[in-house]
Design a protein around this motif. Structure first.
Motif, mmCIF file in Angstrom:
data_model
loop_
_atom_site.group_PDB
_atom_site.id
_atom_site.type_symbol
_atom_site.label_atom_id
_atom_site.label_comp_id
_atom_site.label_asym_id
_atom_site.label_seq_id
_atom_site.Cartn_x
_atom_site.Cartn_y
_atom_site.Cartn_z
ATOM 1 N N LEU A 45 43.822 151.099 49.365
ATOM 2 C CA LEU A 45 43.463 152.225 49.675
ATOM 3 C C LEU A 45 42.300 152.843 48.886
ATOM 4 O O LEU A 45 41.440 153.427 48.881
ATOM 5 C CB LEU A 45 44.310 153.572 50.034
ATOM 6 C CG LEU A 45 45.256 152.899 51.274
ATOM 7 C CD1 LEU A 45 46.178 154.463 51.680
ATOM 8 C CD2 LEU A 45 44.648 152.396 52.338
ATOM 9 N N LYS A 46 42.668 152.559 47.513
ATOM 10 C CA LYS A 46 41.773 153.005 46.211
ATOM 11 C C LYS A 46 40.474 152.459 46.334
ATOM 12 O O LYS A 46 39.317 153.364 46.040
ATOM 13 C CB LYS A 46 42.215 152.443 45.136
ATOM 14 C CG LYS A 46 43.722 153.247 44.719
ATOM 15 C CD LYS A 46 44.153 152.629 43.382
ATOM 16 C CE LYS A 46 45.593 153.316 43.195
ATOM 17 N NZ LYS A 46 46.247 152.463 41.644
ATOM 18 N N GLN A 47 40.066 151.391 47.154
ATOM 19 C CA GLN A 47 38.775 150.963 47.176
ATOM 20 C C GLN A 47 38.070 151.672 48.506
ATOM 21 O O GLN A 47 36.837 151.481 48.429
ATOM 22 C CB GLN A 47 38.695 149.557 47.562
ATOM 23 C CG GLN A 47 39.578 148.747 46.676
ATOM 24 C CD GLN A 47 39.303 148.936 45.164
ATOM 25 O OE1 GLN A 47 38.238 148.761 44.846
ATOM 26 N NE2 GLN A 47 40.240 148.904 44.162
ATOM 27 N N ALA A 99 44.214 149.067 55.209
ATOM 28 C CA ALA A 99 45.802 148.654 55.548
ATOM 29 C C ALA A 99 45.972 147.461 56.359
ATOM 30 O O ALA A 99 46.595 146.460 55.901
ATOM 31 C CB ALA A 99 46.396 149.845 56.249
ATOM 32 N N GLU A 100 44.976 147.397 57.307
ATOM 33 C CA GLU A 100 44.993 146.143 58.178
ATOM 34 C C GLU A 100 44.462 144.908 57.602
ATOM 35 O O GLU A 100 45.128 143.820 57.654
ATOM 36 C CB GLU A 100 44.045 146.495 59.335
ATOM 37 C CG GLU A 100 44.239 147.557 60.460
ATOM 38 C CD GLU A 100 43.465 147.654 61.353
ATOM 39 O OE1 GLU A 100 43.667 148.149 62.433
ATOM 40 O OE2 GLU A 100 42.317 147.349 61.369
ATOM 41 N N GLN A 144 36.828 161.681 60.035
ATOM 42 C CA GLN A 144 37.159 160.610 60.860
ATOM 43 C C GLN A 144 36.717 159.174 59.984
ATOM 44 O O GLN A 144 37.680 158.187 60.150
ATOM 45 C CB GLN A 144 36.518 160.677 62.160
ATOM 46 C CG GLN A 144 36.708 159.214 63.148
ATOM 47 C CD GLN A 144 38.332 159.572 63.733
ATOM 48 O OE1 GLN A 144 38.952 160.504 63.736
ATOM 49 N NE2 GLN A 144 39.020 158.438 63.644
ATOM 50 N N GLN A 145 35.692 159.276 59.385
ATOM 51 C CA GLN A 145 35.321 157.897 58.680
ATOM 52 C C GLN A 145 36.318 157.512 57.410
ATOM 53 O O GLN A 145 36.633 156.395 57.364
ATOM 54 C CB GLN A 145 33.892 157.915 57.992
ATOM 55 C CG GLN A 145 32.914 158.078 58.795
ATOM 56 C CD GLN A 145 32.606 159.792 59.610
ATOM 57 O OE1 GLN A 145 33.282 160.536 59.384
ATOM 58 N NE2 GLN A 145 31.795 159.706 60.558
ATOM 59 N N GLU A 146 37.050 158.597 56.770
ATOM 60 C CA GLU A 146 37.943 158.188 55.686
ATOM 61 C C GLU A 146 39.303 157.944 56.610
ATOM 62 O O GLU A 146 39.825 156.656 56.078
ATOM 63 C CB GLU A 146 38.227 159.357 55.278
ATOM 64 C CG GLU A 146 37.133 159.827 54.249
ATOM 65 C CD GLU A 146 37.685 161.303 53.432
ATOM 66 O OE1 GLU A 146 37.809 161.248 52.170
ATOM 67 O OE2 GLU A 146 37.893 162.222 54.323
ATOM 68 N N LYS A 147 39.487 158.288 57.754
ATOM 69 C CA LYS A 147 40.822 157.815 58.772
ATOM 70 C C LYS A 147 40.648 156.526 58.954
ATOM 71 O O LYS A 147 41.359 155.448 58.830
ATOM 72 C CB LYS A 147 40.986 158.768 59.719
ATOM 73 C CG LYS A 147 42.025 158.430 60.755
ATOM 74 C CD LYS A 147 42.044 159.069 62.028
ATOM 75 C CE LYS A 147 43.126 158.697 62.704
ATOM 76 N NZ LYS A 147 43.528 159.528 63.930
ATOM 77 N N ASP A 148 39.398 155.966 59.547
ATOM 78 C CA ASP A 148 39.074 154.761 59.949
ATOM 79 C C ASP A 148 39.051 153.767 58.631
ATOM 80 O O ASP A 148 39.552 152.554 58.792
ATOM 81 C CB ASP A 148 37.771 154.703 60.699
ATOM 82 C CG ASP A 148 37.865 155.144 61.649
ATOM 83 O OD1 ASP A 148 38.998 155.691 62.457
ATOM 84 O OD2 ASP A 148 36.649 155.589 62.526
ATOM 85 N N ALA A 149 38.669 154.352 57.622
ATOM 86 C CA ALA A 149 38.427 153.378 56.379
ATOM 87 C C ALA A 149 39.767 152.830 55.730
ATOM 88 O O ALA A 149 40.065 151.860 55.455
ATOM 89 C CB ALA A 149 37.552 154.165 55.220
ATOM 90 N N ILE A 150 40.685 153.849 55.920
ATOM 91 C CA ILE A 150 42.248 153.710 55.160
ATOM 92 C C ILE A 150 42.837 152.700 56.359
ATOM 93 O O ILE A 150 43.384 152.052 55.859
ATOM 94 C CB ILE A 150 42.944 155.092 55.309
ATOM 95 C CG1 ILE A 150 42.389 155.851 54.048
ATOM 96 C CG2 ILE A 150 44.390 155.046 55.305
ATOM 97 C CD1 ILE A 150 42.876 157.241 54.004
ATOM 98 N N LEU A 164 54.756 145.661 49.428
ATOM 99 C CA LEU A 164 53.753 145.616 50.606
ATOM 100 C C LEU A 164 53.162 147.059 50.451
ATOM 101 O O LEU A 164 51.908 147.589 50.494
ATOM 102 C CB LEU A 164 54.351 145.410 52.006
ATOM 103 C CG LEU A 164 53.329 145.481 53.232
ATOM 104 C CD1 LEU A 164 52.226 144.671 52.743
ATOM 105 C CD2 LEU A 164 53.880 145.315 54.414
ATOM 106 N N ARG A 165 53.949 147.963 50.291
ATOM 107 C CA ARG A 165 53.382 149.612 50.417
ATOM 108 C C ARG A 165 52.622 149.643 49.004
ATOM 109 O O ARG A 165 51.495 150.369 49.125
ATOM 110 C CB ARG A 165 54.675 150.511 50.112
ATOM 111 C CG ARG A 165 54.073 151.965 50.212
ATOM 112 C CD ARG A 165 55.510 152.910 49.935
ATOM 113 N NE ARG A 165 55.781 152.788 48.355
ATOM 114 C CZ ARG A 165 54.932 153.205 47.433
ATOM 115 N NH1 ARG A 165 53.897 153.973 47.660
ATOM 116 N NH2 ARG A 165 55.409 152.927 46.110
ATOM 117 N N LYS A 166 53.058 149.154 47.950
ATOM 118 C CA LYS A 166 52.208 149.268 46.766
ATOM 119 C C LYS A 166 50.717 148.578 47.012
ATOM 120 O O LYS A 166 49.594 148.963 46.330
ATOM 121 C CB LYS A 166 52.898 148.567 45.367
ATOM 122 C CG LYS A 166 54.196 149.644 45.226
ATOM 123 C CD LYS A 166 54.742 149.065 43.995
ATOM 124 C CE LYS A 166 55.696 149.874 43.495
ATOM 125 N NZ LYS A 166 56.766 149.283 42.222
#
Length: 233
Positions: free
Chosen positions: A168-170, A206-207, A196-202, A160-162
């Protein structure tokens, strides 16, 4: 999902000689925004949308450009505007440029087609024949009914982590200081990002990863001065 999964198959059509008045009635009665025009040989000749009927003499909405614009405009364009405003049948007012996709077009391809051509719906054609139509509303219904593919669900925390790391690369976010930990389906995000945009995108990436039950977003956003110092030459 593909066009055949979300398209409206029972498409209302009109003939090339159908009157503008009748077309307006069909659009209003059926609560649709456009109708394909089919010739006597069964081929799609064009499409009439609400936009094609906005500038009409009957409603006194035809274009009335200023005199100096009239001098500069192309005579052919003036003639087309006149036909649009006064023409009485589908063949006079229809948009002749036919934009279509195949039944196997993906939702992404359909969305690209709508966006690229600045249109609200696209015809679905098979072997030159009209088989359906996909509108923006159809895309929304497809989005609402779509479910994650179960085969993509990771069987253990490391897998799952992988999968999350791959997702996240996308995002295009800088992940130099980002750590991902997975435990019993819960993904923990630690570290720092630039915006903040990067934080939200990550978080969103993940979700959206199959198998993730919850996301604990512990990422922080670096202050501008810290970022400047870290990336200075």
């Amino acid at each position: 999902m593909r066009a055949k999964d979300v398209m409206t198959a029972s498409v209302v059509t009109v003939g090339t000689d159908t009157s503008v008045r009748e077309i307006a009635g069909i659009l209003a009665e059926r609560r649709i925004s456009a109708v394909p025009v089919v010739s006597t040989d069964g081929k799609v000749a064009g499409i009439v949308s609400e936009g094609d009927l906005i500038r009409r003499a009957e409603t006194q909405t035809e274009r009335r450009p200023s005199w100096w614009l009239t001098l500069l405009s192309d005579p052919a364009d003036k003639a087309l505007d006149y036909i649009k405003a006064h023409g009485g049948t589908a063949k006079d007012v229809m948009t002749r440029k036919i934009i279509s996709v195949g039944e196997d077009a993906t939702l992404e391809e359909i969305a690209d087609t709508l966006e690229r051509n600045h249109i609200k719906r696209v015809l679905v054609m098979t072997d030159g024949k009209l088989v359906g139509i996909v509108s923006r509303a159809d895309l929304l219904r497809g989005l609402a009914s779509r479910k994650p593919a179960s085969e993509q669900v990771a069987k253990d925390d490391e897998a799952l982590r992988k999968n999350v790391e791959e997702a996240l690369k996308q995002t295009g976010a800088t992940r130099t200081f980002v750590t991902v930990i997975a435990s019993d389906g819960v993904v923990h995000l630690w570290g720092a990002v630039d915006t903040q945009q990067e934080k939200d995108a990550i978080r969103v990436a993940a979700e959206n990863t199959a198998g993730v039950k919850n996301v604990d977003n512990g990422l922080s956003v670096l202050p501008p001065m810290v970022r400047a110092a870290m990336w200075a030459d």
